[in-house]
Every structure is written in C-alpha cells, then in structure tokens.
Scaffold this motif. Sequence first.
Motif, short mmCIF file in Angstrom:
data_model
loop_
_atom_site.label_atom_id
_atom_site.label_comp_id
_atom_site.label_asym_id
_atom_site.label_seq_id
_atom_site.Cartn_x
_atom_site.Cartn_y
_atom_site.Cartn_z
N LEU A 257 0.94 -1.09 0.00
CA LEU A 257 -0.44 -0.14 0.09
C LEU A 257 1.01 1.14 0.27
CD1 LEU A 257 -2.71 1.75 0.19
CD2 LEU A 257 -2.48 1.46 2.39
N LEU A 258 0.46 2.03 -1.49
CA LEU A 258 1.47 3.29 -1.18
C LEU A 258 0.49 3.86 -0.40
CD1 LEU A 258 2.79 3.60 -5.16
CD2 LEU A 258 3.87 2.85 -2.90
N GLU A 272 -3.50 8.37 10.66
CA GLU A 272 -2.38 8.02 11.57
C GLU A 272 -2.71 7.00 12.23
OE1 GLU A 272 1.08 7.59 13.68
OE2 GLU A 272 -0.79 7.79 14.37
N PRO A 273 -3.08 6.71 13.48
CA PRO A 273 -3.60 5.67 14.35
C PRO A 273 -4.64 4.78 14.18
CG PRO A 273 -4.42 8.14 15.15
CD PRO A 273 -3.80 8.43 13.78
N GLU A 274 -5.35 5.22 12.96
CA GLU A 274 -6.32 3.65 12.11
C GLU A 274 -5.23 3.14 11.55
OE1 GLU A 274 -9.48 2.62 9.88
OE2 GLU A 274 -9.62 4.83 10.84
N MET A 275 -4.67 3.82 10.80
CA MET A 275 -3.35 3.13 9.61
C MET A 275 -2.65 2.69 10.96
SD MET A 275 -1.03 4.82 6.74
CE MET A 275 -2.29 5.64 6.30
N LYS A 281 -2.02 -5.30 12.92
CA LYS A 281 -2.75 -5.97 12.45
C LYS A 281 -2.29 -6.88 10.62
CE LYS A 281 -7.05 -5.77 13.28
NZ LYS A 281 -8.57 -5.07 13.16
N MET A 282 -2.61 -6.06 10.43
CA MET A 282 -2.01 -6.44 8.60
C MET A 282 -0.36 -6.92 8.37
SD MET A 282 -5.32 -7.20 7.79
CE MET A 282 -5.12 -7.75 6.43
N LYS A 283 0.30 -6.56 8.51
CA LYS A 283 1.88 -6.31 8.15
C LYS A 283 2.24 -7.60 7.71
CE LYS A 283 3.52 -6.78 13.02
NZ LYS A 283 4.63 -5.84 14.10
N ASP A 284 1.65 -9.09 8.30
CA ASP A 284 2.30 -10.35 7.65
C ASP A 284 1.06 -10.73 5.97
OD1 ASP A 284 3.46 -11.16 10.11
OD2 ASP A 284 1.67 -12.31 10.44
N ALA A 358 -9.66 -4.07 5.90
CA ALA A 358 -8.44 -4.96 6.93
C ALA A 358 -9.93 -6.55 6.60
CB ALA A 358 -8.34 -4.70 8.21
N ASP A 359 -10.94 -6.01 7.03
CA ASP A 359 -11.83 -6.35 6.94
C ASP A 359 -11.83 -7.36 5.48
OD1 ASP A 359 -12.65 -6.87 9.39
OD2 ASP A 359 -14.86 -5.52 9.10
N ALA A 360 -12.26 -6.84 4.55
CA ALA A 360 -12.80 -7.06 2.68
C ALA A 360 -11.02 -8.65 2.97
CB ALA A 360 -12.03 -6.23 1.65
#
Length: 484
Positions: A257-258, A272-275, A281-284, A358-360
Amino acid sequence: MNKKTFFTMMLVLVTMTGLAQTKTATVTGYSPALKDGTLVLAGTGTIGNVVDTVQAGRFDFTLPVEELTEGFFSLMGEGCPNFNLTLFLRPGVTVKLTGNDCFYPLWNVESPLPEQQTQSRITEHCRDVVTELMQMDLAQKPWAEREVVEMKWMKQQMDILPSLPVDAATIYALWLTSMTAKNTKDFPHMEQLKKLEKTIATRAPKGFEEQLAEIHNNVYPPRLLQVGDEAVDAELLDMQGQKHHLFEAFADGKYVLLDFWGIGCGPCMMSEPEMKEFYEKMKDKIEIIGINQNKLTEWQKHEFSKRIIWKNWNNASKDISSRYCDIGAIPYYVMISPDKRILWKSMGYGPGWFMGMADAFNGLKQDNSANLSLVIQKVNANTSGTTVSFRCYSHKDYWFRIAKDSYLEANGKKYKLTAADGIKLDEDNFTKVKASEATDEFLGNICYTDFTLTFEPFDTTPATFDFIEGDVQGAFVIRNVSVK
C-alpha cells in the motif's frame, strides 16, 4: 489551490560557537480594517501555524529561516478571504505589510529582497482578477463559477512572467500555474504554459534544477499508471538520507500500500492512528510505504515523521507521484498486488477505511475500494432471495445512507433490493459499536454497524456479483463479490 491548511511550526536549530541559535526573519503588519482577535497564520515551505492575533489592527511575528525561503501569510477572521500572500524571507530581514482593508493579498509589501519586489509586480498585474476571486470566496460562490476566474488569473500571471527577472518568485508563480494545469482537465492555456516553461528553464540561474524538473513533469506528465497496469520502480530516500527502491517492498511476496502524504495535511495525520492499528494487524500480508511529498529537511526534522512505524520514505522530487496519482491531492493511496499489478487507487481519508480494508482482505473476496469503510461479510444465495451481510465503519457522529434502489448485478441482469434489516433505507444511520479498544480521541470514536440487505434471487447462482448502492450515475460499487 488557495485553501488554507494549518501546520505545526518547526524551529530549525543551528549550532554556532557552541550555542544553539535560531536565524529568523520578522514580519509586521497593520490595517485599520482588521478586527481584534483575527488569527494570523504564517509559515515557510509547507510548515506553518497561528503566529499571532490582531490587536488594534496590528500584528508581528518571526519565522525561522536559514536562507532565501518562500513562505506564506494569511488571516482568518471577519471579512478576510481564504487566500495566501506569498512572502520571500532571509535571515535578519524585516518585511512590513500595510493596507486599509481585509484584502491582505493585495496589501503593500515593503521588503529589501528583489524576489519580493518581483512577487509584488506579479500581484499588481493581477490585481483586478485577484480582487474578483476574493470577493467570490467571501460570497461562497460555487467552484464552477470561480474556476473561470481562476483560469483568467493563471493567464494573467503567465502574461507578465516573460518580462520579469527569473528568480524564486517567477519560478514559484510558474510552479503554481503548472500545478493548476496538472489538476485541471483541458487546461485552456496549455500551449502558452509549454512555451513559458521552456523559456524560463533556459533563462533560469543555477540552483533551481529541482523546482524546474517538477514544473516540467507537471507540464509534460509521464503516462499515468492505471488500475491493472504493472507498477514501476522508483528511487526514494529514508530519514537518514539512504537510497531505497520501491520494489524492495515486494521481496516478501506481500501486497504493498503506497501512502502519499504531506506534513500539514490534516487528513494524512488524522489517518495515522487507524493506519497504525491496521498495520499491526495486517503486516504479515501488507507492507505500507509512506511516501512523503515535503522537502527532505522538513520531513526529516518533523516530529510526526519520526513516529511512523512502516517504511517511511521521501519523494521530494515528486517523480513517483506523477506516475501513480491522478491528482495532486493527499492523502492518496495505491494498492499493489504481490505480482506488482495496481489493484486500486483512492484519494482522501474517512474514519473506518482501514478497518474496512482489513475485513475485506481477511474475509469474503471483494473489491470495496470505492468505499473502503463498507464491507460485505457474508452472502447467502438461495431460491427465495440473496441475503448480503454488511458492516459499515465510521466515526460515531457521522451518518451513512443506503439507497432503497440499490441492487446486485450478475449474469447480465439487475436484482432488486427487497428488504433491509438493521438500518433504515434512504435515511441517516449512525454506527454504534466501538471498533477499537483504543483510547485515542479519534480512533476511540470509530464504530461499526452490522446490517443485512435481501435481494431478488439469482436466476443462476454466479461465481461473483457486484453490489451497486443506488441506481444513479456515480453510485459506489463493491465489485467482484464472491458468492462462496
């Protein structure tokens, strides 16, 4: 292009003879028309803040500067238009602003700097059209009306530039025009701009190579990459000034993701807080590359830049954004697949976007990039109807609507909406369930609501379908939703 943005002021510290000293320029101003309490906003480059408040028509402030620097000044208060006055500053210089009204972009500017004198000649040449623009701003005229006058302003600036010295003011005016041209479909004065860009590039003294390169890219943009295209590599710099390549991020086979962002961009910082929660949660599965658009030194020294936890790189030359971003507005997001294909592009930020993303990724296969905060969680297709379960994320105080004429599209047909459970159609709905355990004032107020919509049964169960929210042009779509 004249909307104000408010920035956090950064003080540049310079060590001399063992002591920390700050070089500054001073700005003073007076107009009897200004109301007490009017806010004074100013900064250098893209970094600024509220620096004073008007009392008895007067104000004064200092700004940190190391060398000749382009800055801005504006006022926020009764009768003040939403505009910037361009200032050129050097250490030790005092600039005096005076006027008899609230139209400060047209005030008299006393300065010893030749660049400011060039800027004043540009302003005087465009006085009538700038006055008209400010009057339209105060009257809150729609953009369709103001755009015509804005194009006239661009034309007048280009008309005078060939007769002026080629200095920082001339090049800055050309840059502003080139940015307008880049972001305006069918810019009406493109041929004149092309000739002017070539003339000024030929006459320009040394030291403006970076600005001229950006102007050239605005006037002659490289082919814009579209969804489905293969990504292109680019060279970027990290906080230590080390070079990196965009394609480094694909080494682990992740999605990338750019995130094109800038200091002083409110939505960029708001996200930034949500990102950050999304990244943890998604860094893998997903690598994020923050691509900052500010000058290298501004970005390196700013506190916000230092707290970014994903890949944090700089693109001050703007060469990568000119390939990926449809418009020069931030934040701008581009999702790229592990095989380096562009999956989607999106501009702006809304609360809940990254939670929906993330859910998608973790749930039912779909493309919800047209509205990242709305995600389909489950599909039940049978002979009596197709029930689709949704989750919508948003700030708890923001409403969302689902149109009663929404439908599914598959098998070359439309399947009408027949029932809704959990929301009211064509009415304001608010999210209710907290989406995060965070106590952050903004992130802690992002909530979600689950609801279901039932549609006419499919004639033949498809592998995928599209959900279209409303039977109107421009309605957003969740595409390629898997039935399984």
